[in-house]
Design an enzyme around this catalytic site. Structure first.
Site, PDB file in Angstrom:
ATOM      1  N   LYS A  78       0.856  -1.203   0.000  1.00  0.00           N
ATOM      2  CA  LYS A  78       0.000   0.000   0.000  1.00  0.00           C
ATOM      3  C   LYS A  78       0.885   1.245   0.000  1.00  0.00           C
ATOM      4  O   LYS A  78       1.925   1.286   0.682  1.00  0.00           O
ATOM      5  CB  LYS A  78      -0.903  -0.032   1.238  1.00  0.00           C
ATOM      6  CG  LYS A  78      -1.933   1.097   1.300  1.00  0.00           C
ATOM      7  CD  LYS A  78      -2.850   0.951   2.530  1.00  0.00           C
ATOM      8  CE  LYS A  78      -3.917   2.049   2.573  1.00  0.00           C
ATOM      9  NZ  LYS A  78      -4.807   1.936   3.740  1.00  0.00           N
ATOM     10  N   SER A 159      -9.899   2.294   2.718  1.00  0.00           N
ATOM     11  CA  SER A 159      -8.936   2.956   1.871  1.00  0.00           C
ATOM     12  C   SER A 159      -7.970   2.019   1.169  1.00  0.00           C
ATOM     13  O   SER A 159      -7.346   2.405   0.187  1.00  0.00           O
ATOM     14  CB  SER A 159      -8.135   3.978   2.681  1.00  0.00           C
ATOM     15  OG  SER A 159      -7.338   3.340   3.672  1.00  0.00           O
ATOM     16  N   SER A 183     -10.242   0.167   7.120  1.00  0.00           N
ATOM     17  CA  SER A 183      -9.639   0.194   5.784  1.00  0.00           C
ATOM     18  C   SER A 183      -8.976  -1.086   5.319  1.00  0.00           C
ATOM     19  O   SER A 183      -8.596  -1.182   4.155  1.00  0.00           O
ATOM     20  CB  SER A 183      -8.625   1.325   5.684  1.00  0.00           C
ATOM     21  OG  SER A 183      -9.301   2.518   5.404  1.00  0.00           O
TER      22      SER A 183
HETATM   23  N1  GLN Z   1     -13.232   4.771   5.852  1.00  0.00           N
HETATM   24  C1  GLN Z   1     -12.752   5.296   7.093  1.00  0.00           C
HETATM   25  C2  GLN Z   1     -12.352   6.726   6.924  1.00  0.00           C
HETATM   26  O1  GLN Z   1     -12.626   7.256   5.910  1.00  0.00           O
HETATM   27  C3  GLN Z   1     -11.604   4.474   7.589  1.00  0.00           C
HETATM   28  C4  GLN Z   1     -10.353   4.717   6.871  1.00  0.00           C
HETATM   29  C5  GLN Z   1      -9.221   3.885   7.331  1.00  0.00           C
HETATM   30  O2  GLN Z   1      -9.413   2.915   8.058  1.00  0.00           O
HETATM   31  N2  GLN Z   1      -8.025   4.334   6.994  1.00  0.00           N
HETATM   32  O3  GLN Z   1     -11.793   7.340   7.781  1.00  0.00           O
END
Ligand code: GLN
Length: 493
Positions: A78, A159, A183
């Protein structure tokens, strides 16, 4: 060689040792798969030479018997992980051209164990998002399609959407993800793969571009529970460079995997039955409980009464920490610098941040700055921290009744790209089941459970006690064995 890209981490490791193929052949097969999948936009930087270099080193050490546990296993990384001499931009324009001179602890651990790198994976900008649509490098398109014939391009979740798409499409046997509030788990559910968020502090945050430091955790994304366990064994470590790193031995999770759940109690939290959740998800959840009963476990109903406050608390705490973390992007130290003519220092900061950050990131910085400001701090930030404590206490009380919790991973299957981009609240709701474990710092795994009526994957989540990754993996394995999930996206890219 055909078929090599269908192998997982354990298959590659074991096949290399029995000389069924060479690490070089594995790397070449995955490099070719990555090259053939530009339509998914999962990899934003390709590093075929790095994959080959690691493979050649692996073939040597495999021959002389000194190979590390991941020798010859090529991975996707990532873009939130800093990788030495390879662009690491969190998919934001503000880090355009940022090439770190250092390696994150997690990737250093993986490469030290012999893994190679196929490239950097697309993601929501600074890991803020649930659909991969906030990336400055463009959407990732999920390899999955609905069976309704409409061919709507679907979100791979976010994400870690590049990671989930790449693993689901067999562009890599496994990938790294990060999870601040879902995420790893939500994209795993959307793409029919396995994603594990370990206990907060298991994996060092050092060298991972920060979003919300009290929540950020790295973890594996793979196609089986076993592969996730193998990967996490190498990713996790105590690291004095991260002050929240846990000084705990890393167990041999893979070796202890045990899907016999006799004597285990599985809690079903009633508050996770939310309005408007598709019936298919509820049915899968009940099916999951049956599978665990079949594995010898006892099912108990539990209550986590503060669950409904988790999402609002998360969307105060995470932006608050993000606004502090992202203040470092000032146009001086990293990446982009915009210099307006005859501009002052403040104008340089403003122009750089205006040009470099995407809309979602700006929104979070504004919310975070607001909730931390004098006059609002106690009303929002302090309250949210109190709620966080109550949520952690809910879990503590539940552990008096059960060993782990079983819940759905996400409240829906994958949605189409663009469907939720104008509805931030609906987007945030994606993480409703993921966020409580994040706030409490608990380990949680997402495993695929089945397909919905449109042929899309649905996931089940197992949440465990702090440091009980083993309990979470074991229950995940029991689900995996019984669901028999082998569905994969038909190749169209
Ligand atoms: N979707 C969540 C956010 O937008 C979690 C993102 C994540 O876990 N990095 O913050």
């Amino acid at each position: 060689m055909s078929g090599l890209t269908d192998l997982g981490v354990a298959d590659i490791r074991d096949g290399l040792r029995t000389k069924e193929f060479s690490a070089r052949e594995v790397a070449e097969a995955f490099n070719a798969a990555v090259d053939g999948a530009d339509a998914l936009n999962a990899f934003i930087v390709k590093t075929p030479e790095k994959a080959l270099e690691a493979a050649e080193a692996a073939d040597k050490v495999l021959a002389d018997g000194t190979a590390g546990p991941l020798a010859g296993v090529p991975l996707g990384i990532k873009d939130l992980f800093c990788t030495r001499d390879v662009p690491s931009t969190a998919c934001s324009d503000i880090l355009t051209d940022f090439t770190p001179p250092y390696e994150s602890t997690v990737t250093a651990n993986l490469f030290g164990a012999g893994a190679g790198m196929l490239g950097k994976l697309n993601m929501d900008q600074f890991a803020m998002g649930s659909s991969n649509e906030t990336s400055a490098r463009g959407n990732v398109t999920s390899p999955w399609r609905r069976n309704d014939g409409g061919n709507a391009p679907l979100s791979p979740g976010g994400s870690s959407g590049g990671s989930s798409a790449a693993v689901a499409a067999h562009l890599c046997p496994a990938a790294t993800g990060t999870d601040t509030g879902g995420s790893i788990r939500q994209p795993a559910a959307f793409t029919g793969i396995t994603g594990m968020k370990p206990t907060y502090g298991r994996c060092s945050r050092w060298g991972i571009i920060a979003f919300a430091s009290s929540l950020d955790q790295a973890g594996p994304m793979a196609r089986s529970v076993k592969d996730s366990a193998i990967l996490l064994e190498s990713m996790a470590s105590f690291d004095p460079k991260d002050s929240t790193s846990l000084d705990e031995p890393v167990p041999h999770w893979e070796g202890a995997l045990n899907a016999d759940l006799k004597g285990k109690k599985i809690g079903i939290p009633s508050e996770y039955r939310v309005d408007n959740m598709p019936g298919e998800i509820d049915t899968l959840w009940q099916q999951g409980a049956e599978w665990l009963k079949d594995a010898g476990a006892e099912i108990v109903d539990v209550s986590l009464p503060h669950t409904k406050y988790a999402l609002p608390a998360y969307y105060i705490i995470a932006p608050a920490e993000a606004s502090a973390n992202l203040s470092r992007y000032d146009g001086v130290r990293y990446g982009l610098r915009e210099t307006p003519d005859n501009g002052s220092l403040a104008e340089m900061y403003a122009a750089t941040r205006a040009a470099g950050f995407g809309d979602e990131v700006k929104k979070r910085i504004m919310i975070g700055t607001y909730v931390l400001s004098v006059g609002h701090y106690d009303a929002y930030y302090t309250q949210a921290q109190k709620v966080r404590t109550l949520i952690a206490q809910d879990f503590e009380k539940a552990w008096d009744q059960c060993d782990v919790l079983l819940t759905p991973t996400a409240p829906s299957a994958a949605f189409a790209l663009g469907d939720l981009s104008d509805d931030p609240l609906a987007m945030y709701l994606n993480d409703v089941f993921a966020v409580p474990a994040s706030l409490a710092g608990l380990p949680a795994i997402a495993v695929p459970g089945g397909l919905d009526g449109q042929g899309l994957p649905l996931g089940l989540q197992v949440v465990g006690k702090a440091l009980d990754e083993q309990g979470v993996f074991d229950v995940g394995l029991a689900l995996e064995e019984r669901s028999g999930f082998t569905a994969r996206a038909e190749k169209w890219w």
